[in-house]
Design a protein around this motif. Sequence first.
Motif, PDB file in Angstrom:
ATOM      1  N   LYS A 132     -38.436 -40.201 -34.807  1.00  0.00           N
ATOM      2  CA  LYS A 132     -39.588 -40.743 -35.533  1.00  0.00           C
ATOM      3  C   LYS A 132     -39.120 -41.945 -36.344  1.00  0.00           C
ATOM      4  O   LYS A 132     -38.182 -41.842 -37.130  1.00  0.00           O
ATOM      5  CB  LYS A 132     -40.158 -39.670 -36.458  1.00  0.00           C
ATOM      6  CG  LYS A 132     -41.323 -40.131 -37.299  1.00  0.00           C
ATOM      7  CD  LYS A 132     -41.769 -38.991 -38.211  1.00  0.00           C
ATOM      8  CE  LYS A 132     -42.860 -39.393 -39.145  1.00  0.00           C
ATOM      9  NZ  LYS A 132     -43.220 -38.298 -40.056  1.00  0.00           N
ATOM     10  N   THR A 147     -40.229 -44.742 -39.144  1.00  0.00           N
ATOM     11  CA  THR A 147     -41.195 -45.069 -40.183  1.00  0.00           C
ATOM     12  C   THR A 147     -40.826 -46.412 -40.778  1.00  0.00           C
ATOM     13  O   THR A 147     -39.657 -46.665 -41.073  1.00  0.00           O
ATOM     14  CB  THR A 147     -41.209 -44.001 -41.291  1.00  0.00           C
ATOM     15  OG1 THR A 147     -41.480 -42.733 -40.705  1.00  0.00           O
ATOM     16  CG2 THR A 147     -42.258 -44.307 -42.349  1.00  0.00           C
ATOM     17  N   VAL A 153     -47.922 -48.603 -44.097  1.00  0.00           N
ATOM     18  CA  VAL A 153     -47.007 -47.602 -43.557  1.00  0.00           C
ATOM     19  C   VAL A 153     -47.281 -47.480 -42.062  1.00  0.00           C
ATOM     20  O   VAL A 153     -48.419 -47.277 -41.651  1.00  0.00           O
ATOM     21  CB  VAL A 153     -47.205 -46.229 -44.241  1.00  0.00           C
ATOM     22  CG1 VAL A 153     -46.268 -45.197 -43.654  1.00  0.00           C
ATOM     23  CG2 VAL A 153     -47.022 -46.343 -45.742  1.00  0.00           C
ATOM     24  N   THR A 161     -45.852 -45.524 -38.538  1.00  0.00           N
ATOM     25  CA  THR A 161     -45.002 -44.486 -37.974  1.00  0.00           C
ATOM     26  C   THR A 161     -45.163 -44.495 -36.461  1.00  0.00           C
ATOM     27  O   THR A 161     -46.282 -44.574 -35.968  1.00  0.00           O
ATOM     28  CB  THR A 161     -45.404 -43.106 -38.525  1.00  0.00           C
ATOM     29  OG1 THR A 161     -45.324 -43.147 -39.945  1.00  0.00           O
ATOM     30  CG2 THR A 161     -44.493 -42.017 -38.015  1.00  0.00           C
TER      31      THR A 161
END
Length: 142
Positions: A124, A126, A112, A114
Amino acid sequence: MKTKLFAILIVPLLLSGCASMSTLSDYRTPAGVRVEDDATPLASYYVCNHSYKLFGCVPLSTGVTWKGGDDYNGFNTKYFSDRCTVDENLASVKAAAKACNSDRVASLITTVDTSWAWSLFLVKHTEIKTTCVICKPKPAAR
């Protein structure tokens, strides 16, 4: 006023890019991959999902991962929702294993990432990537 409304409507389209991508390949199983119990690799699977949120909380666009059907390499985007989760990627892995007539996966890795800085901390981004090897199912116990 019309310019502001147009900008609000066009921003998600500009940010979306390729929101979800899946690749199921039976001929590119990575060499040296580790599988337990001397399982036989059938295919490798890669799924990547993206989402964009304004100020970190207002969803702009997201990927919808492949969960069955013929078009497993589709680039699917959904606007104003957030479906970029590990569960979404694992559901796609389950569909890929089912497409290979198997229920076993090995070397499952999920990352993951970000980031905010690319958009001056307004949006943002992701990105969730999952890779795995799909193995032959175990023979039925007698």
